[in-house]
Design a protein around this motif. Structure first.
Motif, PDB file in Angstrom:
ATOM      1  N   GLU A 272       0.882  -1.169   0.030  1.00  0.00           N
ATOM      2  CA  GLU A 272       0.060   0.054  -0.012  1.00  0.00           C
ATOM      3  C   GLU A 272       0.920   1.215  -0.076  1.00  0.00           C
TER       4      GLU A 272
ATOM      5  N   ASP B  12       2.540  11.543   4.159  1.00  0.00           N
ATOM      6  CA  ASP B  12       2.188  12.665   4.623  1.00  0.00           C
ATOM      7  C   ASP B  12       2.654  13.999   4.717  1.00  0.00           C
TER       8      ASP B  12
ATOM      9  N   LYS C  47      -4.455  -0.287  -4.579  1.00  0.00           N
ATOM     10  CA  LYS C  47      -4.948   0.996  -4.479  1.00  0.00           C
ATOM     11  C   LYS C  47      -4.259   2.516  -4.532  1.00  0.00           C
TER      12      LYS C  47
ATOM     13  N   GLU D 193      -3.899   5.604  -3.141  1.00  0.00           N
ATOM     14  CA  GLU D 193      -4.442   6.283  -1.976  1.00  0.00           C
ATOM     15  C   GLU D 193      -3.334   6.993  -1.157  1.00  0.00           C
ATOM     16  N   ASN D 194      -3.760   7.837  -0.172  1.00  0.00           N
ATOM     17  CA  ASN D 194      -2.893   8.426   0.825  1.00  0.00           C
ATOM     18  C   ASN D 194      -1.785   9.381   0.179  1.00  0.00           C
TER      19      ASN D 194
ATOM     20  N   ASN E 185      -2.818  12.701  -0.318  1.00  0.00           N
ATOM     21  CA  ASN E 185      -3.554  13.953   0.009  1.00  0.00           C
ATOM     22  C   ASN E 185      -2.651  15.336   0.139  1.00  0.00           C
TER      23      ASN E 185
ATOM     24  N   GLU F 237      -7.888   6.505  -9.094  1.00  0.00           N
ATOM     25  CA  GLU F 237      -8.701   7.374  -8.305  1.00  0.00           C
ATOM     26  C   GLU F 237      -7.812   8.008  -7.396  1.00  0.00           C
ATOM     27  N   ASN F 238      -8.327   8.991  -6.799  1.00  0.00           N
ATOM     28  CA  ASN F 238      -7.598   9.794  -5.568  1.00  0.00           C
ATOM     29  C   ASN F 238      -6.274  10.512  -6.206  1.00  0.00           C
ATOM     30  N   VAL F 239      -6.513  11.160  -7.586  1.00  0.00           N
ATOM     31  CA  VAL F 239      -5.319  11.790  -7.918  1.00  0.00           C
ATOM     32  C   VAL F 239      -6.130  13.461  -8.847  1.00  0.00           C
TER      33      VAL F 239
ATOM     34  N   HIS G 148      -6.631  15.914  -7.281  1.00  0.00           N
ATOM     35  CA  HIS G 148      -6.139  16.943  -6.416  1.00  0.00           C
ATOM     36  C   HIS G 148      -4.766  17.352  -6.827  1.00  0.00           C
TER      37      HIS G 148
ATOM     38  N   CYS H 204     -12.595   5.103 -15.671  1.00  0.00           N
ATOM     39  CA  CYS H 204     -11.376   5.900 -14.835  1.00  0.00           C
ATOM     40  C   CYS H 204     -10.434   6.914 -15.594  1.00  0.00           C
TER      41      CYS H 204
ATOM     42  N   LYS I 104     -11.973  10.513 -14.937  1.00  0.00           N
ATOM     43  CA  LYS I 104     -11.394  11.194 -13.760  1.00  0.00           C
ATOM     44  C   LYS I 104     -10.305  11.672 -13.913  1.00  0.00           C
TER      45      LYS I 104
END
Length: 328
Positions: A211, A216, A233, A235-236, A238, A257-259, A261, A280, A283
């Protein structure tokens, strides 16, 4: 490069004395050239290139009173020694030799770049006095543990790829680090990076990651390489809003996903994953700076209209996989 070529006149290599058994044509005497056979003509030289010299021992460099760069790549050196007088040295390259231990470097207090990649080193040691070191290359050795680097607070680049490291540790004090390469090791978790807020590039390809985590605090990160792991996935990420290059190829990703931003994202490598849903791609319409995307060898790449569909959804792309986008 021209500066290196200028150093050819600074040393004279011994002439080959061929015998009558056929060595005359091949130029092979069966003996390795050692540094003892080299005559330093200009002791004032600042750059000395002794790459590919079949040198077996470092010795007789005392006349070099102004030396700043010493290149000893691709030789047969087994031990770091006889460098005590080279206190002006700023760059030392010992890439691809037969060195088993980092030692005898204490007098080189002005050293800024040290390369001992492609050797047989098992431990990080012997760097206690190198407080001015900025770049350290130790890739392709036999190192199992990251240690003895706490005092190297001026380090901006650390290369430890292709070793046997299982854990990211003992680099909390390297707050000026900008480039960290840990690819092709045995790392299973991203940790120990929270103090490296100046990091621009992090490479963790070919490890055992499942993962994306532990990033952060890396708010200035621009390049992240995570290919050839077991990640499922995206993720993380942010806080990693400055990312320009994201490489998650050859993992087990099913969704993009989660890109959204990541407004500065320019390159996205997702080839060799398990992405099959064309939704996808939609997105990514908010990632207006995206120029290059790799999606080959995903299920959706089997679509005969694969490239056309991507170009219609993301018309600002300049490259899809290895092929440039040509528009009429």
């Amino acid at each position: 490069m021209s500066e290196l070529m200028d150093t050819v006149d600074d040393v004279a290599m011994p002439a080959v004395d061929s015998d009558a058994d056929g060595d005359k044509e091949s130029g092979n005497t069966g003996q390795d050239v050692t540094i003892n056979d080299i005559v330093v003509i200009d002791p004032e030289t600042s750059v000395l290139d002794l790459n590919h010299g079949r040198i077996g021992q470092i010795a007789n460099l005392e006349p070099l009173v102004n030396i700043e760069q010493l290149f000893l790549r691709w030789n047969l050196i087994k031990k770091i020694e006889n460098l005590d007088t080279l206190t002006t040295l700023k760059e030392l390259e010992l890439y691809d030799n037969q060195i088993t231990k980092i030692e005898n470097l204490s007098p080189l207090v002005n050293l800024e770049i040290l390369d001992i990649s492609f050797n047989r080193v098992r431990e990080i040691e012997g760097l206690e006095n190198l407080h001015n070191l900025k770049k350290l290359f130790l890739s392709s050795n036999r190192i199992t543990t990251i240690k003895n680097l706490d005092h190297l607070t001026n380090l901006t680049l650390l290369e430890l790829g292709d070793n046997k490291i299982k854990e990211i540790q003992n680099i909390e004090n390297l707050s000026n680090l900008e480039y960290l390469y840990l690819g092709n090791n045995k790392i299973s978790q991203v940790s120990g990076l929270s103090t490296l807020r100046n990091l621009l590039c992090l490479s963790l390809q070919s490890n055992r990651l499942k993962e994306i985590e532990g990033l952060d605090e890396l708010v200035n990160l621009e390049e992240l390489y995570l290919s050839e792991n077991m990640i499922t996935k995206i993720e993380n990420l942010n806080n990693n809003i400055k990312l320009q290059t994201l490489d998650i190829a050859q993992n087990k990703i099913q969704l993009i996903e989660n890109v959204a931003h990541l407004e500065d994202l320019q390159e996205l490598w997702l080839n060799d994953n398990q992405i099959s849903d064309w939704n996808c791609i939609d997105k990514l319409t908010v990632n207006k700076k995206l120029a290059t995307i790799y999606l080959e060898r995903n299920p959706l790449a089997n679509d005969p209209a694969y490239r056309r569909k991507i170009m219609l959804a993301l018309p600002w792309l300049t490259q899809i996989d290895a092929t440039l986008c040509h528009r009429t």
